[in-house]
Scaffold this motif. Structure first.
Motif, mmCIF file in Angstrom:
data_model
loop_
_atom_site.group_PDB
_atom_site.id
_atom_site.type_symbol
_atom_site.label_atom_id
_atom_site.label_comp_id
_atom_site.label_asym_id
_atom_site.label_seq_id
_atom_site.Cartn_x
_atom_site.Cartn_y
_atom_site.Cartn_z
ATOM 1 N N UNK A 65 0.836 -1.206 0.000
ATOM 2 C CA UNK A 65 0.000 0.000 0.000
ATOM 3 C C UNK A 65 0.864 1.247 0.000
ATOM 4 N N UNK A 66 0.456 2.234 -0.784
ATOM 5 C CA UNK A 66 1.142 3.525 -0.807
ATOM 6 C C UNK A 66 0.221 4.574 -1.403
ATOM 7 N N UNK A 67 0.639 5.800 -1.337
ATOM 8 C CA UNK A 67 -0.089 6.897 -1.974
ATOM 9 C C UNK A 67 -1.531 7.028 -1.547
ATOM 10 N N UNK A 68 -2.400 7.252 -2.516
ATOM 11 C CA UNK A 68 -3.811 7.543 -2.265
ATOM 12 C C UNK A 68 -4.532 6.381 -1.589
ATOM 13 N N UNK A 69 -4.186 5.150 -1.953
ATOM 14 C CA UNK A 69 -4.891 4.009 -1.364
ATOM 15 C C UNK A 69 -4.558 3.838 0.117
ATOM 16 N N UNK A 70 -3.414 4.323 0.546
ATOM 17 C CA UNK A 70 -3.014 4.203 1.947
ATOM 18 C C UNK A 70 -4.026 4.887 2.858
ATOM 19 N N UNK A 71 -4.507 6.037 2.472
ATOM 20 C CA UNK A 71 -5.469 6.786 3.298
ATOM 21 C C UNK A 71 -6.746 5.981 3.535
ATOM 22 N N UNK A 72 -7.221 5.301 2.507
ATOM 23 C CA UNK A 72 -8.441 4.496 2.634
ATOM 24 C C UNK A 72 -8.239 3.366 3.640
ATOM 25 N N UNK A 73 -7.077 2.723 3.578
ATOM 26 C CA UNK A 73 -6.806 1.622 4.502
ATOM 27 C C UNK A 73 -6.528 2.126 5.918
ATOM 28 N N UNK A 74 -5.961 3.301 6.024
ATOM 29 C CA UNK A 74 -5.778 3.918 7.348
ATOM 30 C C UNK A 74 -7.140 4.158 7.997
ATOM 31 N N UNK A 75 -8.103 4.626 7.216
ATOM 32 C CA UNK A 75 -9.453 4.837 7.740
ATOM 33 C C UNK A 75 -10.102 3.524 8.154
ATOM 34 N N UNK A 76 -9.894 2.473 7.355
ATOM 35 C CA UNK A 76 -10.444 1.157 7.702
ATOM 36 C C UNK A 76 -9.840 0.642 9.005
ATOM 37 N N UNK A 77 -8.530 0.806 9.176
ATOM 38 C CA UNK A 77 -7.887 0.402 10.426
ATOM 39 C C UNK A 77 -8.419 1.218 11.601
ATOM 40 N N UNK A 78 -8.670 2.496 11.368
ATOM 41 C CA UNK A 78 -9.247 3.342 12.413
ATOM 42 C C UNK A 78 -10.612 2.841 12.858
ATOM 43 N N UNK A 79 -11.424 2.432 11.901
ATOM 44 C CA UNK A 79 -12.749 1.885 12.234
ATOM 45 C C UNK A 79 -12.614 0.574 13.011
ATOM 46 N N UNK A 80 -11.660 -0.257 12.617
ATOM 47 C CA UNK A 80 -11.436 -1.511 13.338
ATOM 48 C C UNK A 80 -10.922 -1.254 14.754
ATOM 49 N N UNK A 81 -10.100 -0.243 14.915
ATOM 50 C CA UNK A 81 -9.613 0.118 16.253
ATOM 51 C C UNK A 81 -10.751 0.672 17.112
#
Length: 91
Positions: A65-81
């Protein structure tokens, strides 16, 4: 929702079971009895990679993961947390 700290080490909560599915996976938390859906295989790989990497950022890098897609996965991890599916790993 809080900002997810990619620089910290994370892991699945010890009471969370993972069931891989064609679309991604189901996560079930035995403590809270909550169910979460991982909607793609990359997110499943990322959650599994959290266990062994020194930070969430390095887990993201490890699964490509890098660039623009990283932000989407960061948000998903935030929801899981926020739902206690993933928790900060302590030494």
């Amino acid at each position: 929702m809080h900002t997810f700290d990619l620089s910290r080490p994370w892991q699945l909560h010890p009471q969370v079971a993972v069931r891989p599915e064609p679309f991604g996976a189901l996560l079930y938390h035995f403590g809270t009895r909550r169910l979460s859906f991982l909607k793609d295989r990359t997110l499943l790989a990322l959650v599994q990679q959290l266990q062994t990497e020194p930070s969430a950022q390095s887990a993201c890098t490890a699964v490509g993961l890098n660039g623009a897609e990283l932000r989407r996965y960061e948000q998903a991890l935030g929801a899981l947390a926020a739902s206690s599916m993933v928790v900060e790993r302590t030494p």
